[in-house]
Enzyme design. Structure first.
Site, PDB file in Angstrom:
ATOM      1  N   ASP A 159      -1.265  -8.014   0.077  1.00 44.05           N
ATOM      2  CA  ASP A 159      -0.978  -8.099  -1.359  1.00 44.05           C
ATOM      3  C   ASP A 159      -0.229  -9.405  -1.649  1.00 44.05           C
ATOM      4  O   ASP A 159       0.662  -9.456  -2.492  1.00 44.05           O
ATOM      5  CB  ASP A 159      -0.169  -6.889  -1.828  1.00 44.05           C
ATOM      6  CG  ASP A 159      -0.220  -6.694  -3.346  1.00 44.05           C
ATOM      7  OD1 ASP A 159      -0.928  -7.463  -4.030  1.00 44.05           O
ATOM      8  OD2 ASP A 159       0.474  -5.790  -3.853  1.00 44.05           O
TER       9      ASP A 159
ATOM     10  N   ASP B  48       6.061  -4.820   4.869  1.00 44.82           N
ATOM     11  CA  ASP B  48       6.968  -5.967   4.842  1.00 44.82           C
ATOM     12  C   ASP B  48       8.437  -5.576   4.864  1.00 44.82           C
ATOM     13  O   ASP B  48       9.316  -6.448   4.874  1.00 44.82           O
ATOM     14  CB  ASP B  48       6.685  -6.860   3.625  1.00 44.82           C
ATOM     15  CG  ASP B  48       6.881  -6.140   2.294  1.00 44.82           C
ATOM     16  OD1 ASP B  48       7.153  -4.922   2.303  1.00 44.82           O
ATOM     17  OD2 ASP B  48       6.753  -6.808   1.249  1.00 44.82           O
TER      18      ASP B  48
END
Length: 411
Positions: free
Chosen positions: A302, A276
């Site tokens: 996640d 990310d």
């Protein structure tokens, strides 16, 4: 999170309406770039019921056209295997540790429709044993209610963690993996328990890893201060996987490479990464994909309950999580999980690693399928495999998600 809702709604709604109206069990996706995931070519995929019937290059073959099934124009999109997420805590305000069955269905359906995820491992944070058992029963009930997206089993992230590397996990609920506790979990959750993440340096950890492996449960290292040598020994006892590489683990030193060095260099371990640009710098993502064998790199989200809810507060177990500027944070500013969906994880990995799509796509598809032992029916576009298919546009927006032959819409 960036998501082109209109693009996804348009194609998915059209397909869903046509399949419902015409009652088709057979249909053909065409006019797209097929990503198998190892190769790419212009062509399409024929679906019959819940399975892939055929993968073909070029235009729709005449025999398929004559069969009279619905033809679905993918408008130049990329047709690829449905994504598989081994590490997902929730979405839409719902955290799997606390969620009801209906709330869990809402969360996994969001990741299917908005993120292209067709196989999910609902993930719990460290919590009291009774809460873990209740969440396990909730997943058991949810599995009985829905066939898609596929719930591959519960991922228990904790409570067997080194307190120094607890990250966002509540220290009050951390425990050592004592044999009686492991046996209790296996006994009560064995049919739904798919993965347990623990710190291999803890007392009793090697015995726990052995027992989990003997019962077909993936033992993973995470939130750990283990040395390289401890991880090597743990792998000999059945450790197979490492969660969110770089995050919440002992750092690398050239004379003491630690768990990070083991995650990057031990080829018998698969390893996750959160691509990310927040948990991991682009250079770290590039290093990860250069060091891990192509069949051992795993993309995960996640993602927390705040995924899909900009600028909101939600729960992660008993803690408050704040979505602030695209980051999922505890109230004290500690970085927790992410707000990723799998399509954005893939887009980030391709960009940051500087690799072509076909080099990265296995990390979101066939590689996690292998971790789960599902590679015979999921993770690639092949005849007689499950019709788990995601269509994305050039900007990685999800145009269409199909789980076991069923199109998904954003709820």
């Amino acid at each position: 999170m960036i998501h082109n809702r209109d693009a996804q709604q348009s194609l998915a709604a059209e397909v869903s309406a046509n399949l419902a109206y015409e009652g088709h069990r057979r249909y053909v996706l065409h006019n797209g770039t097929v990503c198998t995931p190892w190769e790419q070519f212009y062509g399409g995929v024929a679906v019959c019921g819940e399975q892939i019937d055929r993968v073909f290059p070029g235009d729709v073959p005449e025999p398929l056209a004559r069969e009279g099934g619905l033809l679905i124009d993918c408008r130049g999109g990329r047709i690829m295997p449905g994504f598989i997420d081994l590490h997902l805590h929730g979405a839409g305000g719902h955290d799997f540790t606390l969620a009801s069955s209906e709330e869990a269905i809402h969360a996994v359906s969001y990741h299917a429709a908005a993120g292209g995820t067709t196989t999910v491992m609902p993930t719990l944070v460290s919590a009291p044993l009774e809460r873990i058992k209740e969440a396990g029963e909730m997943i058991r009930q949810t599995r009985a209610k829905i066939s898609s997206p596929y719930l591959a089993g519960l991922h228990l992230e904790g409570p067997f963690f080194n307190p120094w590397y607890k990250g966002a996990h509540p220290e009050a609920y951390l425990a050592k993996p004592e044999p009686a506790l492991i046996e209790d979990l296996i006994s009560s959750l064995g049919d739904v328990l798919g993965m347990v993440t623990l710190s291999p340096e803890l007392h009793h950890a090697f015995k726990a890893i052995n027992r989990l492996d003997d019962n077909g449960i993936v033992a993973a290292a995470g939130h750990s201060g283990a040395t390289f040598e401890i991880i090597e020994k743990a792998a000999a006892h059945g450790l197979r996987h490492v969660v969110h590489t770089f995050s919440a683990m002992r750092r690398f030193h050239h004379r003491s490479p630690g768990v990070l060095g083991a995650a990057l260099t031990l080829d018998n371990l698969s390893a996750e990464i959160i691509a990310d640009g927040i948990h991991t710098h682009p250079a770290a993502v590039k290093l990860f994909f250069r060091t891990k064998p192509t069949d051992k790199a795993i993309l995960v989200t996640d993602a927390l309950a705040v995924c899909g809810l900009p600028d909101r507060e939600c729960r992660l177990g008993e803690k408050t999580i704040i979505n602030q500027g695209g980051k999922a944070l505890l109230e004290d500013g500690t970085l927790a999980g992410s707000i990723l969906t799998m399509n954005r994880a893939l887009a980030g990995a391709v960009k940051m690693a500087g690799l072509p799509l076909e080099k990265v796509l296995p990390a979101a598809t066939i590689n996690p399928a292998r971790v789960l032992g599902l590679e015979h029916k999921k993770g690639s576009l092949e005849k007689e495999k499950d019709a788990d298919i995601t269509v994305i546009d050039a900007h990685y927006n999800v145009m269409l998600t199909i789980c076991r032959g069923k199109p998904f819409l954003i709820r």
